[in-house]
Design a protein around this motif. Structure first.
Motif, PDB file in Angstrom:
ATOM      1  N   THR A 114       0.823  -1.209   0.000  1.00 21.67           N
ATOM      2  CA  THR A 114       0.000   0.000   0.000  1.00 21.67           C
ATOM      3  C   THR A 114       0.857   1.259   0.000  1.00 21.67           C
ATOM      4  N   ASP A 129      -7.915   3.582   5.243  1.00 24.94           N
ATOM      5  CA  ASP A 129      -6.773   2.775   4.828  1.00 24.94           C
ATOM      6  C   ASP A 129      -5.631   2.893   5.835  1.00 24.94           C
ATOM      7  N   ALA A 252      -4.321  -6.746   1.206  1.00 25.33           N
ATOM      8  CA  ALA A 252      -4.926  -6.611   2.532  1.00 25.33           C
ATOM      9  C   ALA A 252      -5.408  -7.950   3.074  1.00 25.33           C
ATOM     10  N   ILE A 291      -9.819  -1.727   4.989  1.00 23.80           N
ATOM     11  CA  ILE A 291      -9.194  -1.404   3.703  1.00 23.80           C
ATOM     12  C   ILE A 291     -10.131  -1.732   2.556  1.00 23.80           C
TER      13      ILE A 291
END
Length: 293
Positions: A114, A129, A252, A291
């Motif tokens: 990410t 996030d 994730a 997420i």
């Protein structure tokens, strides 16, 4: 039309959960296989069996084995990082703890993916996030009991390999998410497995490749779990999710792996189960929800 799209998305979520379970078990499989030979030998046979088992899927799905020049660039680059990941993965589990490796790598993967996507590829982070990544990091810290670790212990030989494998997998995730315009994920998976097998053969050229046929059923059971379940099934589903959901959301799901990795290591390898593992796993699942919300 909206219902059909939702149904496909739910199916992909279910498949991703199953794939993550096979990945959690794979850390125990790799630890057991480390008793039979060194990393180059194990990674070659893993890629070879995965390629053979995945070939019929390409044919059944009526996908073409042909690849364009544009797709070839992604396949070569991805195969290099898949090979390096598997080398560090096998070396780490051979000299370190399977449960600790499963936690360290699978916690670092989505965080680094990410962050790298945001920093280098024009992605952006919403508040949810950031909160999700923070929860995932805290969850991993709980499972590792990071407050009891010193720097020397954290970067001991096994953990160094785990960190390098995580960096390799971040590259795999981002490259795969960028490949969707050039090639469908099924032939992409097949050729990545095949080319990684060729790269592995170069690394394993001095290994006793045929000695595996003298090993018993325990070796082959664990090898099949790694090659067919975790790689041919698990990795290809992960590639599909990277293409359809994006690198950030796909990575994730890896937050769910630490709990299963520790659970399997506890059951099969005798590693103790602690309350910190349960807390960390719960926080990891919460991170996946945030997420993907």
């Amino acid at each position: 039309m909206k219902y059909i799209f939702k149904s496909k998305e739910i199916q992909l979520v279910i498949l991703m959960i199953l794939a993550m379970i096979t990945w959690g078990l794979s850390w125990t499989n790799a630890k057991i296989l480390g008793n039979y030979g060194d990393a180059p030998l194990m990674m070659f046979w893993r890629f070879f069996i995965a390629t053979i088992s995945f070939a019929p899927i390409v044919w059944l799905k009526k996908e073409s084995f042909k690849i364009s020049k544009g797709a070839l660039r992604f396949i070569i680059l991805n195969s290099i990082f898949m090979t390096s990941y598997n080398f560090f993965y096998f070396k780490g589990t051979q000299v370190g703890l399977a449960g600790a490796g499963g936690v360290l790598v699978t916690t670092l993967n989505p965080i680094l993916t990410t962050l790298f996507s945001a920093l280098f590829f024009g992605g952006f982070l919403l508040r949810k996030d950031i909160l999700g990544l923070l929860l995932g990091f805290i969850g991993g810290a709980f499972i590792l009991k990071i407050w009891d670790l010193n720097i020397n212990h954290l970067f001991q030989t096994g953990n160094f390999y785990f960190i390098m494998s995580s960096l390799s997998w971040v590259s795999v995730t981002i490259i795969t998410s960028k490949s969707k315009k050039e090639i469908p994920f099924i032939p992409y998976s097949f050729w990545c497995f095949a080319l990684s097998g060729m790269f592995s053969l170069l690394v394993a050229v001095n290994e006793p490749l045929l000695d595996v046929f003298h090993f018993g059923w325990i070796f082959w059971l664990n090898m099949m779990c790694l090659a067919v379940a975790a790689m041919a099934f698990g990795t290809s589903i992960y590639f599909q999710a990277s293409v359809e959901l994006g690198a950030k959301k796909a990575s994730a799901y890896i937050f769910t792996v630490p709990l299963t990795a520790m659970g399997f290591a506890m059951y099969y390898l005798g590693e103790p189960l602690m309350i910190t593992t349960l807390i960390g796993g719960t926080l990891g699942v919460a991170a996946v929800y945030l997420i993907n919300k």
